[in-house]
Design an enzyme around this catalytic site. Structure first.
Site, PDB file in Angstrom:
ATOM      1  N   HIS A  39      51.160  19.527  36.431  1.00 15.39           N
ATOM      2  CA  HIS A  39      49.697  19.321  36.431  1.00 15.39           C
ATOM      3  C   HIS A  39      49.046  19.869  35.166  1.00 15.39           C
ATOM      4  CE1 HIS A  39      50.256  18.654  40.831  1.00 15.39           C
ATOM      5  NE2 HIS A  39      51.079  19.685  40.707  1.00 15.39           N
ATOM      6  N   SER A  50      41.887  14.020   7.430  1.00 12.84           N
ATOM      7  CA  SER A  50      40.668  13.307   7.791  1.00 12.84           C
ATOM      8  C   SER A  50      39.905  13.013   6.513  1.00 12.84           C
ATOM      9  CB  SER A  50      39.834  14.178   8.726  1.00 12.84           C
ATOM     10  OG  SER A  50      38.469  13.818   8.653  1.00 12.84           O
ATOM     11  N   LYS A  72      41.587  19.078   8.480  1.00 11.86           N
ATOM     12  CA  LYS A  72      42.339  18.384   9.534  1.00 11.86           C
ATOM     13  C   LYS A  72      43.761  18.007   9.117  1.00 11.86           C
ATOM     14  CE  LYS A  72      41.329  17.145  13.112  1.00 11.86           C
ATOM     15  NZ  LYS A  72      40.494  16.013  13.555  1.00 11.86           N
ATOM     16  N   GLU A 111      50.540   9.800  17.709  1.00 12.56           N
ATOM     17  CA  GLU A 111      49.406   9.034  18.257  1.00 12.56           C
ATOM     18  C   GLU A 111      49.647   7.532  18.142  1.00 12.56           C
ATOM     19  OE1 GLU A 111      45.335  11.141  17.405  1.00 12.56           O
ATOM     20  OE2 GLU A 111      46.649  11.381  15.689  1.00 12.56           O
TER      21      GLU A 111
END
Ligand code: ARG
Length: 456
Positions: free
Chosen positions: A155, A276, A282, A289
Site C-alpha cells: 500500500h 528542465s 531539476k 517515465e
C-alpha cells in the site's frame, strides 16, 4: 496499371491510392517477402510447375532487388500499394514473362501472412534476447548490493524490511515470464501458411512441406481459411508485449519514487535523465517515465489488433492490412525500451546508507514480535492483537517500539522476555527469513546463483 488491373476500366484515383497504400509501413517486410518468394519459386521448379531456369532467373533477380532496397535504391510508390507488388513489379519489369511466373499458386493473402510470421519470428528472438540482457543488468545490480537493506512496501506504506537484491530479483522473475510468454507465442508464429492461396489453396500440385523446410518452420498450417484470416499470433505477440510493458512500467514507478527527494534511495546517471527548461535544479527520470508512458502505446496496439479482428467474417478482409501499424509499433516500442533500460539500471547509484536508515524504523519489525509469540505458543491472531496494543501504547506514550522497557512491554505482551527487546534489528529480521523464496541473506544468495547460471 496495377498488377490486379485486368478487370478494371478505371483505376488510380489519387486519394484512393493514398488511402489504400501500405507500402509506407510494410516496406520493412522486404527481406522476409523475398525470402518467402525464393522458397516458393524453388518449390515451383521442383514440382515442375515452372522451368528450373526460370526459377534461377527469378531468384537471382530477387537477390538483386534485395540489394537495391538495402541500398535505398527502390523508389516506393503508393500506386504499387504494398511491398509484395513493388518487388513483383520490379521483377517483371526486369524479366518480363519469366518474372510473371512467380505468383503462381500464391495470393497476397497467404504471402502477407507468411511475411508477418517470418518477420515476427526474428523480432521475437531479438526481443527475448533483449529481455535476457535486461535481466542480467538487474542481477548484476542485485549482486553488487547483496547486503543492502531497505523497507519493503505494501500500500506504499513501510511494511517489513527486505534486501534490495530481493526487490530487484522480483522483476527478474517477471521478465522471465515475459520472455517465456514470447517464446511460447513464437511456437504458434512458427507455422507456415503459404499455399493457402487467397483462401482455398491451389489447384496446382504445390509441395508446401518443401517451402516449410526451406524456411525452417515447424509445420504447415492445416486449414487454408484459418491461415489467411486469423492474426491471433500477432495479437498474442502484442499481448505478451503489453504485459512486458506493464512490468517495466511498475519498475519505472519504483525507480521514479526511489529517485525522488522524498525517497532518495538511488540516483540515476546523468546520461539517462534530462533537466528542465525552466527550473535549473531539476534532474528528471525520463527513461523511466517514458517507458511508463510507452506502455500505454503497447496496450493501445493490443486493443487495436483485437478490435481489428473481432468483426471480420472469414476469410481475408482488407481491414487486416491495418494489423501492421500497431504490430510494428509494439515491436518498435519494446525494442526502444530494451535499448535504454539495461544501461540505465547498470549505471544507477544505490544510496545504501539512506535505505538502511529508513529500514531502521522498529515498527518494520512488529510482525517479528508477533511471530516470536507464535513460537512461544500464542495463536497468531492473539499475538497480532497484543503487538497491536503495544504499538498503540507506544503511540500514546510517544515512544518508538524499541524504546519501551521490558516492564512496559509486558503490559500488553505478558509473555515478553528480555529477548523480545532485541527483535528490532533490521539485519537480524532479514536474516531470519531463510525459507525458499524469502528475503534472507542465504535465500537471496541462492536466487542470485540460480539467475547467474540461468542467464549465462
Ligand atoms: N497489403 C495487403 C495486406 O497487408 C496484402 C494483401 C492484400 N490482398 C488483397 N486481396 N488486396 O494485407
Amino acid at each position: 496499371m496495377a498488377l490486379w488491373g485486368g478487370r478494371f476500366s478505371e483505376t488510380g484515383r489519387e486519394e484512393l491510392t493514398r488511402f489504400s497504400e501500405s507500402i509506407s509501413f510494410d516496406k520493412r517486410l522486404y527481406k522476409h517477402d523475398i525470402m518467402g518468394s525464393k522458397a516458393h519459386v524453388t518449390m515451383l521448379a521442383a514440382q515442375k510447375i515452372i522451368p528450373q531456369a526460370t526459377a534461377e532467373a527469378i531468384k537471382a533477380k530477387l537477390d538483386a532487388i534485395q540489394g537495391m532496397i538495402d541500398r535505398g535504391e527502390m523508389e516506393f510508390k503508393a500506386e504499387l500499394e504494398d511491398i509484395h507488388m513493388h518487388i513483383e513489379s520490379t521483377l517483371i519489369a526486369a524479366l518480363g514473362d519469366e518474372g510473371a511466373w512467380l505468383h503462381s499458386a500464391r495470393s497476397r493473402n497467404d504471402q502477407v501472412a507468411l511475411d508477418i510470421r517470418l518477420y515476427l519470428r526474428d523480432e521475437l528472438d531479438s526481443i527475448i534476447e533483449g529481455i535476457r540482457s535486461f535481466q542480467k543488468a538487474l542481477v548484476d545490480l542485485a549482486d553488487a548490493n547483496k547486503t543492502v537493506i531497505l523497507p519493503g512496501f505494501t500500500h506504499l506504506q513501510h511494511a517489513q524490511v527486505v534486501l534490495f537484491a530481493h526487490h530487484l530479483l522480483a522483476y527478474v522473475e517477471m521478465l522471465d515470464r515475459d520472455a517465456e510468454r514470447l517464446a511460447d507465442c513464437r511456437k504458434r508464429v512458427n507455422v507456415m501458411p503459404l499455399g493457402s492461396g487467397a483462401l482455398a489453396g491451389s489447384t496446382l500440385p504445390i509441395d508446401r512441406e518443401l517451402v516449410c523446410r526451406q524456411l525452417d518452420f515447424s509445420r504447415v498450417t492445416r486449414n487454408s481459411m484459418d491461415a489467411v484470416a486469423d492474426r491471433d499470433f500477432a495479437i498474442e505477440t502484442a499481448s505478451a508485449l503489453a504485459i512486458f510493458g506493464m512490468h517495466v512500467s511498475r519498475l519505472s514507478e519504483d525507480i521514479i519514487l526511489w529517485s525522488s527527494q522524498e525517497f532518495n534511495f538511488i540516483e540515476l546517471a546523468d546520461a539517462f535523465c534530462t533537466g528542465s527548461s525552466l527550473m535549473p535544479q531539476k534532474k528528471n527520470p525520463d527513461v523511466a517515465e517514458l517507458s511508463r508512458g510507452k506502455t500505454a502505446r503497447l496496450y493501445g496496439s493490443l486493443t487495436a489488433l483485437l478490435t481489428l479482428c473481432k468483426g471480420l467474417p472469414l476469410t481475408y478482409n482488407r481491414d487486416l492490412q491495418e494489423d501492421k501499424i500497431p504490430l510494428f509499433d509494439a515491436i518498435d516500442t519494446a525494442h526502444a525500451i530494451l535499448m535504454v533500460y539495461p544501461p540505465m539500471i547498470a549505471t544507477m547509484n544505490v544510496h545504501a546508507d539512506r535505505m538502511r536508515a529508513m529500514a531502521a524504523d522498529p515498527a518494520l519489525m512488529a510482525t517479528d514480535v508477533a511471530e516470536k509469540l507464535v513460537e512461544l505458543g500464542v495463536p497468531f491472531r492473539t499475538a497480532h492483537h497484543r503487538v497491536g496494543s503495544l504499538v498503540k501504547y507506544c503511540r500514546e506514550h510517544n515512544k518508538e517500539l524499541d524504546e519501551v522497557t521490558l516492564e512496559e512491554m509486558q503490559i500488553t505482551i505478558p509473555e515478553a522476555t528480555a529477548e523480545f527487546l532485541k527483535l528490532f534489528d533490521p539485519e537480524e529480521s532479514v536474516g531470519k527469513r531463510e525459507i525458499t523464496g524469502g528475503t534472507g541473506y542465504k535465500a537471496v544468495a541462492s536466487q542470485l546463483e540460480y539467475w547467474k547460471k540461468q542467464l549465462q
